[in-house]
Structures are given as structure tokens and as C-alpha cells.
Design a protein around this motif. Structure first.
Motif, PDB file in Angstrom:
ATOM      1  N   LEU A 120       0.827  -1.206   0.000  1.00  0.00           N
ATOM      2  CA  LEU A 120       0.000   0.000   0.000  1.00  0.00           C
ATOM      3  C   LEU A 120       0.864   1.261   0.000  1.00  0.00           C
ATOM      4  O   LEU A 120       0.566   2.233  -0.718  1.00  0.00           O
ATOM      5  N   ASN A 121       1.937   1.265   0.788  1.00  0.00           N
ATOM      6  CA  ASN A 121       2.827   2.422   0.834  1.00  0.00           C
ATOM      7  C   ASN A 121       3.494   2.662  -0.512  1.00  0.00           C
ATOM      8  O   ASN A 121       3.621   3.803  -0.971  1.00  0.00           O
ATOM      9  N   CYS A 122       3.934   1.587  -1.148  1.00  0.00           N
ATOM     10  CA  CYS A 122       4.553   1.719  -2.470  1.00  0.00           C
ATOM     11  C   CYS A 122       3.549   2.238  -3.491  1.00  0.00           C
ATOM     12  O   CYS A 122       3.882   3.085  -4.328  1.00  0.00           O
ATOM     13  N   SER A 123       2.317   1.745  -3.426  1.00  0.00           N
ATOM     14  CA  SER A 123       1.284   2.209  -4.348  1.00  0.00           C
ATOM     15  C   SER A 123       1.014   3.699  -4.159  1.00  0.00           C
ATOM     16  O   SER A 123       0.895   4.449  -5.136  1.00  0.00           O
ATOM     17  N   GLU A 124       0.931   4.159  -2.905  1.00  0.00           N
ATOM     18  CA  GLU A 124       0.689   5.570  -2.639  1.00  0.00           C
ATOM     19  C   GLU A 124       1.819   6.438  -3.178  1.00  0.00           C
ATOM     20  O   GLU A 124       1.585   7.492  -3.780  1.00  0.00           O
ATOM     21  N   GLU A 125       3.067   5.998  -2.956  1.00  0.00           N
ATOM     22  CA  GLU A 125       4.207   6.777  -3.437  1.00  0.00           C
ATOM     23  C   GLU A 125       4.245   6.831  -4.959  1.00  0.00           C
ATOM     24  O   GLU A 125       4.537   7.886  -5.551  1.00  0.00           O
ATOM     25  N   MET A 126       3.935   5.725  -5.610  1.00  0.00           N
ATOM     26  CA  MET A 126       3.918   5.724  -7.067  1.00  0.00           C
ATOM     27  C   MET A 126       2.774   6.590  -7.612  1.00  0.00           C
ATOM     28  O   MET A 126       2.923   7.270  -8.629  1.00  0.00           O
ATOM     29  N   ASN A 127       1.646   6.589  -6.926  1.00  0.00           N
ATOM     30  CA  ASN A 127       0.545   7.462  -7.333  1.00  0.00           C
ATOM     31  C   ASN A 127       0.955   8.925  -7.236  1.00  0.00           C
ATOM     32  O   ASN A 127       0.602   9.751  -8.089  1.00  0.00           O
ATOM     33  N   ARG A 128       1.708   9.249  -6.181  1.00  0.00           N
ATOM     34  CA  ARG A 128       2.160  10.632  -6.009  1.00  0.00           C
ATOM     35  C   ARG A 128       3.138  11.032  -7.102  1.00  0.00           C
ATOM     36  O   ARG A 128       3.046  12.118  -7.675  1.00  0.00           O
ATOM     37  N   GLN A 129       4.067  10.124  -7.423  1.00  0.00           N
ATOM     38  CA  GLN A 129       5.082  10.457  -8.423  1.00  0.00           C
ATOM     39  C   GLN A 129       4.519  10.511  -9.834  1.00  0.00           C
ATOM     40  O   GLN A 129       4.945  11.326 -10.647  1.00  0.00           O
ATOM     41  N   THR A 130       3.585   9.641 -10.144  1.00  0.00           N
ATOM     42  CA  THR A 130       3.044   9.578 -11.510  1.00  0.00           C
ATOM     43  C   THR A 130       1.761  10.366 -11.670  1.00  0.00           C
ATOM     44  O   THR A 130       1.213  10.424 -12.768  1.00  0.00           O
ATOM     45  N   LYS A 131       1.253  10.926 -10.567  1.00  0.00           N
ATOM     46  CA  LYS A 131       0.038  11.749 -10.595  1.00  0.00           C
ATOM     47  C   LYS A 131      -1.159  10.968 -11.122  1.00  0.00           C
ATOM     48  O   LYS A 131      -1.984  11.489 -11.877  1.00  0.00           O
ATOM     49  N   ARG A 132      -1.235   9.716 -10.700  1.00  0.00           N
ATOM     50  CA  ARG A 132      -2.355   8.883 -11.108  1.00  0.00           C
ATOM     51  C   ARG A 132      -3.612   9.300 -10.358  1.00  0.00           C
ATOM     52  O   ARG A 132      -3.564   9.672  -9.180  1.00  0.00           O
ATOM     53  N   ALA A 133      -4.741   9.216 -11.040  1.00  0.00           N
ATOM     54  CA  ALA A 133      -6.008   9.539 -10.392  1.00  0.00           C
ATOM     55  C   ALA A 133      -6.490   8.391  -9.529  1.00  0.00           C
ATOM     56  O   ALA A 133      -7.195   8.591  -8.553  1.00  0.00           O
ATOM     57  N   LYS A 134      -6.097   7.164  -9.870  1.00  0.00           N
ATOM     58  CA  LYS A 134      -6.564   5.986  -9.158  1.00  0.00           C
ATOM     59  C   LYS A 134      -5.396   5.064  -8.875  1.00  0.00           C
ATOM     60  O   LYS A 134      -4.459   4.959  -9.679  1.00  0.00           O
ATOM     61  N   SER A 135      -5.446   4.378  -7.739  1.00  0.00           N
ATOM     62  CA  SER A 135      -4.353   3.495  -7.348  1.00  0.00           C
ATOM     63  C   SER A 135      -4.122   2.405  -8.385  1.00  0.00           C
ATOM     64  O   SER A 135      -5.069   1.848  -8.945  1.00  0.00           O
ATOM     65  N   ALA A 136      -2.837   2.106  -8.608  1.00  0.00           N
ATOM     66  CA  ALA A 136      -2.484   1.006  -9.501  1.00  0.00           C
ATOM     67  C   ALA A 136      -2.778  -0.311  -8.816  1.00  0.00           C
ATOM     68  O   ALA A 136      -2.831  -0.411  -7.590  1.00  0.00           O
ATOM     69  N   ASN A 137      -2.983  -1.363  -9.610  1.00  0.00           N
ATOM     70  CA  ASN A 137      -3.162  -2.684  -9.019  1.00  0.00           C
ATOM     71  C   ASN A 137      -1.800  -3.263  -8.641  1.00  0.00           C
ATOM     72  O   ASN A 137      -0.770  -2.596  -8.742  1.00  0.00           O
ATOM     73  N   PHE A 138      -1.788  -4.499  -8.193  1.00  0.00           N
ATOM     74  CA  PHE A 138      -0.557  -5.128  -7.688  1.00  0.00           C
ATOM     75  C   PHE A 138       0.544  -5.109  -8.758  1.00  0.00           C
ATOM     76  O   PHE A 138       1.659  -4.616  -8.524  1.00  0.00           O
ATOM     77  N   ALA A 139       0.233  -5.650  -9.908  1.00  0.00           N
ATOM     78  CA  ALA A 139       1.244  -5.776 -10.961  1.00  0.00           C
ATOM     79  C   ALA A 139       1.735  -4.417 -11.429  1.00  0.00           C
ATOM     80  O   ALA A 139       2.946  -4.215 -11.651  1.00  0.00           O
ATOM     81  N   ASP A 140       0.834  -3.445 -11.596  1.00  0.00           N
ATOM     82  CA  ASP A 140       1.235  -2.119 -12.044  1.00  0.00           C
ATOM     83  C   ASP A 140       2.069  -1.396 -10.989  1.00  0.00           C
ATOM     84  O   ASP A 140       2.964  -0.620 -11.329  1.00  0.00           O
ATOM     85  N   THR A 141       1.775  -1.634  -9.716  1.00  0.00           N
ATOM     86  CA  THR A 141       2.589  -1.033  -8.657  1.00  0.00           C
ATOM     87  C   THR A 141       4.024  -1.538  -8.729  1.00  0.00           C
ATOM     88  O   THR A 141       4.980  -0.753  -8.631  1.00  0.00           O
ATOM     89  N   VAL A 142       4.182  -2.855  -8.913  1.00  0.00           N
ATOM     90  CA  VAL A 142       5.527  -3.426  -9.056  1.00  0.00           C
ATOM     91  C   VAL A 142       6.222  -2.825 -10.271  1.00  0.00           C
ATOM     92  O   VAL A 142       7.406  -2.448 -10.205  1.00  0.00           O
ATOM     93  N   TYR A 143       5.494  -2.696 -11.369  1.00  0.00           N
ATOM     94  CA  TYR A 143       6.068  -2.116 -12.601  1.00  0.00           C
ATOM     95  C   TYR A 143       6.531  -0.689 -12.351  1.00  0.00           C
ATOM     96  O   TYR A 143       7.652  -0.303 -12.734  1.00  0.00           O
ATOM     97  N   LEU A 144       5.697   0.119 -11.728  1.00  0.00           N
ATOM     98  CA  LEU A 144       6.023   1.524 -11.499  1.00  0.00           C
ATOM     99  C   LEU A 144       7.194   1.681 -10.547  1.00  0.00           C
ATOM    100  O   LEU A 144       8.050   2.564 -10.737  1.00  0.00           O
TER     101      LEU A 144
END
Length: 477
Positions: A120-144
Motif C-alpha cells: 500500500l505504501n509503495c502504491s501511494e508513493e507511485m501514485n504521487r510520483q506519476t500523478k495517477r487519479a486511481k491506485s495502480a493494481n498489484f502488478a502495475d505497482t511493481v512495474y512503477l
């Protein structure tokens, strides 16, 4: 425009976990509420630009159509971790020992929850860096995470995403195989009581027919009512099993406090299988009315998993204490034959798992079919998709026929794929992400994350080996 009353009524419908399919016309409200619910999301504009080397633009804030409350999400957490893995915990305690398994199951629960927080922490940080409107799923979080990680790791970002999706497919198809064995075992037990003595493999053939038909339904929204029915039947069935297991218990000292070292890998595989709900956390948080309530100390995740761990430990403890070395891969198989209660419970839980199969089956289809469709199904895509679905169902049937030992099958699935998703990927991406932050990796972070990864590797290697060896020995008997 919906009225506030209608919106509130829709919010309170806690039937299934929300999901968005690859096909915009096929948006639905869930694909399952037992074990490993990975949300499949379409690639958004920000991700598309990122994968093509462009700086993503800020996207409008994502609006949840039917946001869930704290109580709704808590209910999803509970239902997402209660299934065939829970009913196998008696067998897990037999392979661990009543004292060892009780203590270690609690510790495993804590480690798994910590790993979910890392994700969850990694997903939040990636959302902040990529300015995503919605949280990435598991696989996309790993990719980002790998895309924004050290330069030498960025080229393997796509490979890591494929690995996560691969393990998700293996996990879900493994669950489907277990479900066939689970249903067939309960069906055989009921039939045997009425003098219908048929081989287990024949029962599996009877089971796969309705499974095959249900998996031909391409639009998941038509399967959603089955999820609600499965919830009710599973809740009633598990409650009855626990009640039966709690009757006339022998003293604790009549059971092994700690099993042999050879049995422990089987315990770990089954226990991790029971806790493998890490794919559930991202979509659930994303659909909350107040997502900040998800990760708080007394938030949905911690409270929900405390309840889940308590239920898992209680079921495993009572199951092994009640039936000892005779405990089966599912506690339903230990119910006294000939009693109406036993037959009803076995029927209810078997039907619940039968209704859950197509919902679990949806995940590998939604991961793999979009790619295959672009390569091989430009003509007659619907027909080819149905054929592909049929092939995958028959694959799970063949695997189930090959490994009819339910307890060993559950341990194998848990050791092979669940450990990677629940124990290995979260600490890996945590170290990759923190290596790029100010101050770099702190020693205690490296020590903690490496310890979790080593535990995952140990369970993966020893659990897989011992599960396969035990399956081979079972066939030689």
C-alpha cells in the motif's frame, strides 16, 4: 441523477468486491470474495504515457461510483480471507503441532499484514510520483516501482510485472484446481452415505460439467448474484463446522505440541494459502469513501486482519484438537457421516465453492485473454474466447485429477505462488522504492525486508519440495 437515499442503499450493498474489467462495456461490481482478489484495471492515460517514455500529465481525480464505508470494507476483508484455506487449517495444525502452529500462525498473520502495508505504501508513493487519479493494481505497482527505481533495475520493470501477473494466474488457477477436488471430496462423502460408491475421479467429472457451463458466462455481472449466495452458504457452513469441532474436546496434551521437521513445510504452505489475500487490499482501499481509514492503526486492514487471524487460529486449533491425526484437508470431511447436519453443511460449503469457481476463474482470463485476443482472435473473438475458457477449465480439471489429495494440493499452491505474492514481492519493491528516497536504504529496513524475503524463499523451496514429495508418496501407497 440518483437521490441520496438510492446512493446510500447502493453503498450498503456489500455483496462483492468492486472490479473493472478490460472491456469498458463490461464494468461490474466484483469477481469474488474468497482468496486473492486482484482487481484488473484498464491501462489509464498516465500509465500509457509512462510506458512510452513520456511525462504523465495530471489526471482528474478518480470518482468512485459506489464508495464503501468502513463497515462495508471490513466485511470484504473478512470474506476475502475465508474460504477453502480456512477449512484446511486443521490439517495445517496437524503438520505444525498445536502449540507451534498457534504461535507461528499469529506471527505469519502479522508478517502478511506488514507486507500488505508495504504494498500500500509503495502504491501511494507511485501514485504521487506519476500523478495517477486511481491506485495502480498489484502488478502495475511493481512495474512503477521498478520504473522509478535504480537505473540498472529499470529494464526489468516489465519482466517483474509479468512475473506478478503470472503468479496471480497460477494462484487463481491453483484455487480453481483445489475447488474441484474440494467439491468432489464432499460430494463423494455424501454419496457414500447413501450407498452410491463412485470413485473420486468420477465425481470430479460430474463437478466439472456445471463448472464448465458457468465459466462460459463472459459478462461477470451475471455471476454477481452467485457471489451473494456463496457468502451466505459459506458463513452458515463454517459456523456449523466450528460448532461441531468445539463439542467434546479432548485435553490439549493428547496432541503433538510441535510436529516433525519434515511436516513443517506442509504447515507453512497451507497457512500462507489461508492468508493469501494481498491482491485484495489495493482495490478495497481504492473504493472506500474515506481511503485514509484503511491503513490507520485501528483502520480497516489491521482490525479486519486481527479478526481473520483469530478465526484462522481458532478453526485450526479446534479442528486439530477435535480430530487429531485423523483431521482431513477440509474440516467438512471430518463431520460425522449419516447425520443431517453433516450432510447439510457439506452440501452448503460445496455449493458455495462451486459458485465461487467462475469468480476466481475470471482473474486469469482477464489477465491473459486481452493479449491473446490481439494476437489470435481478430476474427470470431467471442467463439475463440469461449474455447480458451473451456481449455483453461479442462486444464484445472486435469490437474485436479492428477493430485486428488486435497491437503497436499492446498499446501503446494500456497508454497508455489502464495509465498511469492504475500511474502516476497512487497519487501522487494519496498527496498527498491526506498533506495531512491532521501537518505537511501536504512540498515534496519534492509534487515527486516531481507528477513521476510528469506522466509518466503524458505517456504517456497521447502514447501514445494515436501508437497511434491508427499504427493508422490501418496500415489505409491
Amino acid at each position: 441523477m440518483k437521490t441520496p437515499t438510492e446512493t446510500k442503499e447502493n453503498t450498503n450493498k456489500a455483496a462483492t468486491v468492486f472490479s473493472i474489467s478490460q472491456d469498458v462495456s463490461n464494468v461490474t461490481e466484483g469477481y469474488g470474495i474468497f482468496q486473492s482478489r486482484e482487481q484488473i484495471l484498464p491501462v489509464d492515460k498516465a500509465q500509457y504515457e509512462l510506458e512510452n517514455g513520456k511525462q504523465p500529465e495530471a489526471t482528474p481525480e478518480y470518482q468512485v461510483t459506489h464508495p464503501t464505508s468502513y463497515a462495508d470494507t471490513l466485511l470484504h476483508i473478512l470474506r476475502g480471507n475465508i474460504g477453502s484455506g480456512l477449512l484446511a487449517m486443521g490439517d495445517a495444525f496437524k503438520n505444525g503441532g498445536i502449540v507451534f502452529a498457534t504461535i507461528v500462525t499469529v506471527l505469519l498473520g502479522i508478517i502478511c499484514v506488514h507486507a500488505q502495508h508495504l504494498l500500500l505504501n509503495c502504491s501511494e508513493e507511485m501514485n504521487r510520483q506519476t500523478k495517477r487519479a486511481k491506485s495502480a493494481n498489484f502488478a502495475d505497482t511493481v512495474y512503477l516501482v521498478f520504473t522509478h527505481g535504480p537505473p540498472r533495475l529499470r529494464p526489468i520493470a516489465s519482466t517483474m510485472k509479468i512475473l506478478v501477473n503470472g503468479f496471480l494466474c497460477i494462484t487463481q488457477l491453483g484455487f480453481c484446481c483445489v475447488y474441484i477436488v474440494f467439491i468432489a471430496n464432499n460430494l463423494k462423502l455424501i454419496c457414500d452415505q447413501y450407498g452410491i460408491n463412485i470413485d473420486l475421479s468420477i465425481h470430479m467429472i460430474f463437478v466439472v460439467i456445471p463448472v464448465l457451463l458457468s465459466c462460459m458466462v463472459r459478462n461477470l455481472k451475471y455471476l454477481t448474484p452467485f457471489s451473494t449466495v456463496a457468502n451466505i452458504m459459506m458463513a452458515v457452513g463454517v459456523s456449523a463446522v466450528v460448532y461441531e469441532a468445539a463439542q467434546n474436546l479432548p485435553p490439549v496434551n493428547t496432541r503433538e505440541y510441535m510436529a516433525s521437521w519434515q511436516q513443517l513445510p506442509l504447515y507453512f504452505g497451507t497457512a500462507i494459502y489461508a492468508f493469501e489475500g494481498i491482491g485484495l487490499v489495493l482495490p478495497l482501499k481504492n473504493e472506500m469513501r474515506r481511503p485514509e481509514q484503511f491503513q490507520r492503526p485501528l483502520g480497516v486492514l489491521n482490525v479486519g486482519m486481527v479478526v481473520v487471524v483469530s478465526i484462522v487460529v481458532t478453526v485450526g486449533f479446534l479442528g486439530y484438537l477435535k480430530w487429531g491425526e485423523d483431521v482431513q484437508g477440509s474440516l467438512t470431511l471430518n463431520l460425522e457421516p449419516g447425520r443431517v447436519l453433516g450432510n447439510v453443511v457439506q452440501s452448503l460449503i460445496a455449493l458455495a465453492i462451486l459458485c465461487t469457481y467462475p469468480l476466481q476463474f475470471y482473474v486469469p482470463i482477464d489477465i491473459t485473454w486481452p493479449y491473446l485476443r490481439t494476437k489470435f482472435a481478430t476474427k470470431s473473438p467471442v467463439l475463440k474466447e469461449l474455447v480458451y475458457r473451456g481449455i483453461l477449465v479442462l486444464l484445472t480439471f486435469i490437474l485436479a485429477e492428477s493430485i486428488p489429495e486435497l491437503g497436499l494440493f492446498i499446501s503446494l499452491v500456497g508454497a508455489v505462488s502464495s509465498t511469492a505474492l504475500a511474502l516476497m514481492f512487497p519487501p522487494i519493491i519496498d527496498m527498491v522504492m526506498k533506495s531512491q528516497q532521501a537518505g537511501g536504504l536504512r540498515p534496519y529496513v534492509v534487515l527486516k525486508d531481507c528477513a521476510i524475503i528469506l522466509l518466503g524463499l524458505l517456504v517456497f523451496v521447502t514447501g514445494t519440495y515436501e508437497s511434491l514429495a508427499s504427493i508422490v508418496r501418496a500415489f505409491r501407497v
